[in-house]
Design a protein around this motif. Sequence first.
Motif, PDB file in Angstrom:
ATOM      1  N   ILE A  31      -2.127   6.678 -51.863  1.00  0.00           N
ATOM      2  CA  ILE A  31      -3.454   7.268 -52.037  1.00  0.00           C
ATOM      3  C   ILE A  31      -3.733   7.369 -53.527  1.00  0.00           C
ATOM      4  O   ILE A  31      -3.055   8.104 -54.253  1.00  0.00           O
ATOM      5  CB  ILE A  31      -3.545   8.662 -51.389  1.00  0.00           C
ATOM      6  N   VAL A  32      -4.724   6.632 -54.003  1.00  0.00           N
ATOM      7  CA  VAL A  32      -5.015   6.582 -55.434  1.00  0.00           C
ATOM      8  C   VAL A  32      -6.510   6.813 -55.661  1.00  0.00           C
ATOM      9  O   VAL A  32      -7.302   6.865 -54.716  1.00  0.00           O
ATOM     10  CB  VAL A  32      -4.589   5.232 -56.046  1.00  0.00           C
ATOM     11  N   GLY A  33      -6.882   6.923 -56.918  1.00  0.00           N
ATOM     12  CA  GLY A  33      -8.274   7.149 -57.278  1.00  0.00           C
ATOM     13  C   GLY A  33      -8.341   8.051 -58.489  1.00  0.00           C
ATOM     14  O   GLY A  33      -7.330   8.589 -58.949  1.00  0.00           O
ATOM     15  N   ARG A  34      -9.547   8.238 -59.010  1.00  0.00           N
ATOM     16  CA  ARG A  34      -9.665   9.093 -60.183  1.00  0.00           C
ATOM     17  C   ARG A  34      -9.493  10.556 -59.800  1.00  0.00           C
ATOM     18  O   ARG A  34      -9.555  10.918 -58.630  1.00  0.00           O
ATOM     19  CB  ARG A  34     -11.002   8.864 -60.893  1.00  0.00           C
ATOM     20  N   THR A  35      -9.290  11.362 -60.805  1.00  0.00           N
ATOM     21  CA  THR A  35      -9.041  12.774 -60.566  1.00  0.00           C
ATOM     22  C   THR A  35     -10.230  13.446 -59.893  1.00  0.00           C
ATOM     23  O   THR A  35     -11.385  13.067 -60.104  1.00  0.00           O
ATOM     24  CB  THR A  35      -8.711  13.486 -61.893  1.00  0.00           C
ATOM     25  N   ASN A  36      -9.935  14.411 -59.032  1.00  0.00           N
ATOM     26  CA  ASN A  36     -10.949  15.215 -58.345  1.00  0.00           C
ATOM     27  C   ASN A  36     -11.822  14.401 -57.395  1.00  0.00           C
ATOM     28  O   ASN A  36     -12.965  14.764 -57.133  1.00  0.00           O
ATOM     29  CB  ASN A  36     -11.846  15.948 -59.365  1.00  0.00           C
ATOM     30  N   SER A  37     -11.273  13.316 -56.875  1.00  0.00           N
ATOM     31  CA  SER A  37     -12.038  12.524 -55.905  1.00  0.00           C
ATOM     32  C   SER A  37     -11.818  13.018 -54.470  1.00  0.00           C
ATOM     33  O   SER A  37     -12.516  12.574 -53.553  1.00  0.00           O
ATOM     34  CB  SER A  37     -11.656  11.043 -56.005  1.00  0.00           C
ATOM     35  N   GLY A  38     -10.849  13.918 -54.286  1.00  0.00           N
ATOM     36  CA  GLY A  38     -10.587  14.458 -52.957  1.00  0.00           C
ATOM     37  C   GLY A  38      -9.347  13.902 -52.298  1.00  0.00           C
ATOM     38  O   GLY A  38      -9.175  14.030 -51.079  1.00  0.00           O
ATOM     39  N   LYS A  39      -8.451  13.287 -53.068  1.00  0.00           N
ATOM     40  CA  LYS A  39      -7.256  12.666 -52.501  1.00  0.00           C
ATOM     41  C   LYS A  39      -6.371  13.686 -51.791  1.00  0.00           C
ATOM     42  O   LYS A  39      -5.922  13.462 -50.666  1.00  0.00           O
ATOM     43  CB  LYS A  39      -6.459  11.955 -53.609  1.00  0.00           C
ATOM     44  N   SER A  40      -6.094  14.803 -52.462  1.00  0.00           N
ATOM     45  CA  SER A  40      -5.201  15.798 -51.877  1.00  0.00           C
ATOM     46  C   SER A  40      -5.814  16.450 -50.644  1.00  0.00           C
ATOM     47  O   SER A  40      -5.118  16.721 -49.661  1.00  0.00           O
ATOM     48  CB  SER A  40      -4.851  16.866 -52.922  1.00  0.00           C
ATOM     49  N   THR A  41      -7.117  16.699 -50.688  1.00  0.00           N
ATOM     50  CA  THR A  41      -7.792  17.274 -49.519  1.00  0.00           C
ATOM     51  C   THR A  41      -7.705  16.321 -48.336  1.00  0.00           C
ATOM     52  O   THR A  41      -7.451  16.741 -47.196  1.00  0.00           O
ATOM     53  CB  THR A  41      -9.268  17.570 -49.844  1.00  0.00           C
ATOM     54  N   LEU A  42      -7.908  15.040 -48.593  1.00  0.00           N
ATOM     55  CA  LEU A  42      -7.822  14.049 -47.524  1.00  0.00           C
ATOM     56  C   LEU A  42      -6.404  13.962 -46.981  1.00  0.00           C
ATOM     57  O   LEU A  42      -6.198  13.875 -45.757  1.00  0.00           O
ATOM     58  CB  LEU A  42      -8.285  12.687 -48.040  1.00  0.00           C
ATOM     59  N   LEU A  43      -5.410  13.993 -47.855  1.00  0.00           N
ATOM     60  CA  LEU A  43      -4.019  13.959 -47.405  1.00  0.00           C
ATOM     61  C   LEU A  43      -3.724  15.144 -46.489  1.00  0.00           C
ATOM     62  O   LEU A  43      -3.161  14.980 -45.399  1.00  0.00           O
ATOM     63  CB  LEU A  43      -3.072  13.989 -48.603  1.00  0.00           C
ATOM     64  N   ASN A  44      -4.087  16.344 -46.933  1.00  0.00           N
ATOM     65  CA  ASN A  44      -3.838  17.527 -46.111  1.00  0.00           C
ATOM     66  C   ASN A  44      -4.527  17.414 -44.752  1.00  0.00           C
ATOM     67  O   ASN A  44      -3.992  17.834 -43.723  1.00  0.00           O
ATOM     68  CB  ASN A  44      -4.320  18.781 -46.844  1.00  0.00           C
ATOM     69  N   ARG A  45      -5.733  16.856 -44.755  1.00  0.00           N
ATOM     70  CA  ARG A  45      -6.481  16.713 -43.501  1.00  0.00           C
ATOM     71  C   ARG A  45      -5.786  15.711 -42.581  1.00  0.00           C
ATOM     72  O   ARG A  45      -5.693  15.935 -41.362  1.00  0.00           O
ATOM     73  CB  ARG A  45      -7.906  16.249 -43.804  1.00  0.00           C
ATOM     74  N   MET A  46      -5.290  14.615 -43.122  1.00  0.00           N
ATOM     75  CA  MET A  46      -4.658  13.598 -42.292  1.00  0.00           C
ATOM     76  C   MET A  46      -3.323  14.077 -41.730  1.00  0.00           C
ATOM     77  O   MET A  46      -3.000  13.814 -40.570  1.00  0.00           O
ATOM     78  CB  MET A  46      -4.477  12.299 -43.090  1.00  0.00           C
ATOM     79  N   VAL A  47      -2.535  14.772 -42.549  1.00  0.00           N
ATOM     80  CA  VAL A  47      -1.229  15.241 -42.103  1.00  0.00           C
ATOM     81  C   VAL A  47      -1.371  16.455 -41.192  1.00  0.00           C
ATOM     82  O   VAL A  47      -0.537  16.693 -40.324  1.00  0.00           O
ATOM     83  CB  VAL A  47      -0.332  15.554 -43.320  1.00  0.00           C
ATOM     84  N   GLY A  48      -2.440  17.216 -41.411  1.00  0.00           N
ATOM     85  CA  GLY A  48      -2.666  18.388 -40.573  1.00  0.00           C
ATOM     86  C   GLY A  48      -2.050  19.653 -41.114  1.00  0.00           C
ATOM     87  O   GLY A  48      -2.097  20.698 -40.471  1.00  0.00           O
ATOM     88  N   GLU A  49      -1.444  19.579 -42.296  1.00  0.00           N
ATOM     89  CA  GLU A  49      -0.864  20.745 -42.948  1.00  0.00           C
ATOM     90  C   GLU A  49      -1.112  20.635 -44.443  1.00  0.00           C
ATOM     91  O   GLU A  49      -1.405  19.551 -44.965  1.00  0.00           O
ATOM     92  CB  GLU A  49       0.646  20.852 -42.691  1.00  0.00           C
ATOM     93  N   LYS A  50      -0.968  21.770 -45.141  1.00  0.00           N
ATOM     94  CA  LYS A  50      -1.154  21.762 -46.584  1.00  0.00           C
ATOM     95  C   LYS A  50       0.091  21.196 -47.245  1.00  0.00           C
ATOM     96  O   LYS A  50       1.130  21.830 -47.289  1.00  0.00           O
ATOM     97  CB  LYS A  50      -1.427  23.177 -47.102  1.00  0.00           C
ATOM     98  N   ILE A  51      -0.023  19.970 -47.727  1.00  0.00           N
ATOM     99  CA  ILE A  51       1.080  19.311 -48.410  1.00  0.00           C
ATOM    100  C   ILE A  51       0.842  19.320 -49.914  1.00  0.00           C
ATOM    101  O   ILE A  51       1.730  19.570 -50.708  1.00  0.00           O
ATOM    102  CB  ILE A  51       1.226  17.851 -47.927  1.00  0.00           C
ATOM    103  N   SER A  52      -0.386  19.037 -50.313  1.00  0.00           N
ATOM    104  CA  SER A  52      -0.733  18.900 -51.720  1.00  0.00           C
ATOM    105  C   SER A  52      -1.739  19.973 -52.112  1.00  0.00           C
ATOM    106  O   SER A  52      -2.643  20.300 -51.345  1.00  0.00           O
ATOM    107  CB  SER A  52      -1.330  17.514 -51.968  1.00  0.00           C
ATOM    108  N   ILE A  53      -1.575  20.548 -53.319  1.00  0.00           N
ATOM    109  CA  ILE A  53      -2.467  21.615 -53.744  1.00  0.00           C
ATOM    110  C   ILE A  53      -3.832  21.046 -54.079  1.00  0.00           C
ATOM    111  O   ILE A  53      -3.986  19.885 -54.454  1.00  0.00           O
ATOM    112  CB  ILE A  53      -1.901  22.399 -54.937  1.00  0.00           C
ATOM    113  N   VAL A  54      -4.852  21.892 -53.916  1.00  0.00           N
ATOM    114  CA  VAL A  54      -6.236  21.464 -54.093  1.00  0.00           C
ATOM    115  C   VAL A  54      -6.908  22.380 -55.091  1.00  0.00           C
ATOM    116  O   VAL A  54      -6.791  23.605 -55.006  1.00  0.00           O
ATOM    117  CB  VAL A  54      -7.002  21.504 -52.754  1.00  0.00           C
TER     118      VAL A  54
END
Length: 322
Positions: A31-54
């Motif tokens: 999962i890549v992209g520029r900062t603050n594009s929503g990568k961590s939020t998308l990761l947490n949503r896909m995994v279903g748990e809070k993995i990465s801080i937002v």
Amino acid sequence: MSIVVNEKGSTSVSMQTGNVIEPKRCAVVGIVGRTNSGKSTLLNRMVGEKISIVSPIEQTTRNTIRGVLTEARGQLVFLDTPGLHKAEGALGTLLNRMARHASAGVDVLLVVFDAGSRPQLEDDGWMRRVLATEQPVVFVLNKSDMKPFYEKAFRELWQTVQTEKQAQREVTWLATSAIHPQGADNVLDTLFALAQPCADYLFPEDIVTDYPRKLAIADVIREKFLARLHQEVPHELGVRVDNIDEDRKGWAVSVTLFVNKPSQKGIVIGPKAANLRYVRQCADPELSGIFGVKVKLELWVKVEKDWMKNPQLLRQMGYVSF
């Protein structure tokens, strides 16, 4: 469900619908992209748990965080990387290197764009980079709930990049909003369709991350300070978990907070230690919920000039150099 034995003797679990047997699928997704594009939020949503801080603050994610989703269709392993940004200082340069290297060695590259704003230089850079990759690429236009939504501008930029480079590259386009409960569904459908049949999972089915617990604790603490301090100490706060003392009553976690200047120490501590108390009050119950034991933080603030240039401290905080 069926157990399939191939000609080499390996077994795989498959889902059977009627007479059609669908083998489980696996993929490592960068999962890549520029900062603050929503990568961590998308990761947490896909995994279903809070993995990465937002956080809305740049450089929130400082390590490559691995999240694991295992379901009936198979297993996806996600690498959430620091956002690409205009680097300032040694740490910023290191984070950009980590982000760029994440595109190598994965099965699928998921490029997340903040399409709630016009394309920026870093978006252009990722589009140019994927032209040289061989793995399948998915462009996610995030923040589709924003008005205006700049889908047309991103598609036009992609055409411009291909024309300038005299190259054509097939990519999959998706529009979504990671903050909504259903925001990851179409992304997951696409990723499982791109994943390849596999005989064995990379991780046990009950694991959602292999992120070291010291780094996970440090990330939660830093997230709380980001929310409390905003831009007062934007990127000059380092968090190192020194020790986890475990007993039957829970964990006592000793943490050192690094700042560059004496004036920043007072900001981090706050009037009558108000900021330290706030972070403990927020982080203790969250960490207790994550690890299933009572967690009590002990926070110490230390002035360490140019800590972001200190290789030993960076290694202790889990930053990987290339």
